[in-house]
Design an enzyme around this catalytic site. Sequence first.
Site, PDB file in Angstrom:
ATOM      1  CG  HIS A  48      34.512 -44.236  35.766  1.00 47.10           C
ATOM      2  ND1 HIS A  48      35.846 -43.945  35.556  1.00 47.10           N
ATOM      3  CD2 HIS A  48      33.811 -43.332  35.016  1.00 47.10           C
ATOM      4  CE1 HIS A  48      35.943 -42.904  34.742  1.00 47.10           C
ATOM      5  NE2 HIS A  48      34.732 -42.515  34.398  1.00 47.10           N
ATOM      6  CD  GLU A  85      31.971 -40.549  34.876  1.00 45.69           C
ATOM      7  OE1 GLU A  85      32.926 -40.056  35.501  1.00 45.69           O
ATOM      8  OE2 GLU A  85      32.048 -40.894  33.679  1.00 45.69           O
ATOM      9  CG  HIS A 140      32.686 -42.255  30.417  1.00 43.76           C
ATOM     10  ND1 HIS A 140      33.607 -42.407  31.415  1.00 43.76           N
ATOM     11  CD2 HIS A 140      32.865 -43.308  29.573  1.00 43.76           C
ATOM     12  CE1 HIS A 140      34.323 -43.497  31.198  1.00 43.76           C
ATOM     13  NE2 HIS A 140      33.902 -44.066  30.077  1.00 43.76           N
ATOM     14  CD  GLU A 217      33.022 -37.719  29.219  1.00 42.47           C
ATOM     15  OE1 GLU A 217      32.241 -37.948  30.165  1.00 42.47           O
ATOM     16  OE2 GLU A 217      34.253 -37.905  29.287  1.00 42.47           O
TER      17      GLU A 217
HETATM   18 ZN    ZN Z   1      33.986 -41.119  33.049  1.00 42.51          ZN
END
Ligand code: ZN
Length: 252
Positions: A48, A85, A140, A217
């Site tokens: 992102h 995030e 992430h 993640e």
């Molecule tokens: Zn993400």
Amino acid sequence: MFRYLPLACAAVMSALPAAALSPDHPQVRTVANSQPLTGVVIGIDPGHNGRNYTDPAYLNHQVWNGREYEDCDTTGTETNGGYPEPRFTWRVAVALRHDLEALGATVVMTRHSNHGKGPCVDERAHILNRAHSVVAIDIHADGGPSSGRGFAILEPVRDKQNRHVIKSSERFGRILRAAMLEHTSMPVSTYDGTNGVTHRSDLAGLNLAKEPKVLIECGNMRNGTDARKLTAKAFQHRLARTFVDAIQQFLS
Ligand code: ZN
């Protein structure tokens, strides 16, 4: 507690000047030992971007992910306290870049600040491909069910573009999973995949990869226990050192 491998790695050794490997030049060898990743290109994709939220039309435009069209990107998730995030992925990535560069690596990042938007997920994959990185990591943190905990490693599924890096990506994933369990207090995910590993064919970053790559993640931002860890600077730096350890093991 982290293993910084000396000159054991063939790929790394081949990148060093001959004099650095000579037993007749112990002083040179000492210098080389402190930078065992000299000449090695490593890709980092911090998921992102900090201002993605400012342009929904940009985020929603469709890009080819190697199998189908998907959104350019998303805003990313955030903790219940509002820690976004993109800030998390950026801070871990900067710490990782610092640690890798200290070992001599050439680091390629898919974005250069946390104050912009993009690039889209397909372009991120192309950036790391064009740089000929020997291994890459997509960073992430998840926005899962609030009762769910833990990290998950997302691995590629064989397709036309990534077919040469499936086995190597799986090996990197296994090493990274073990390093996470050894060096961090984050458990494997209680809700995503099996024992912290899941295969995904719907992500441009994995479908289009031409280098060994996994997406991690790092935890669940919507879970209070995970969120406290993910937002702590010390834990972010621990994650970076864990990734360095995994990358060095993978290259050795
Ligand atoms: Zn993400």
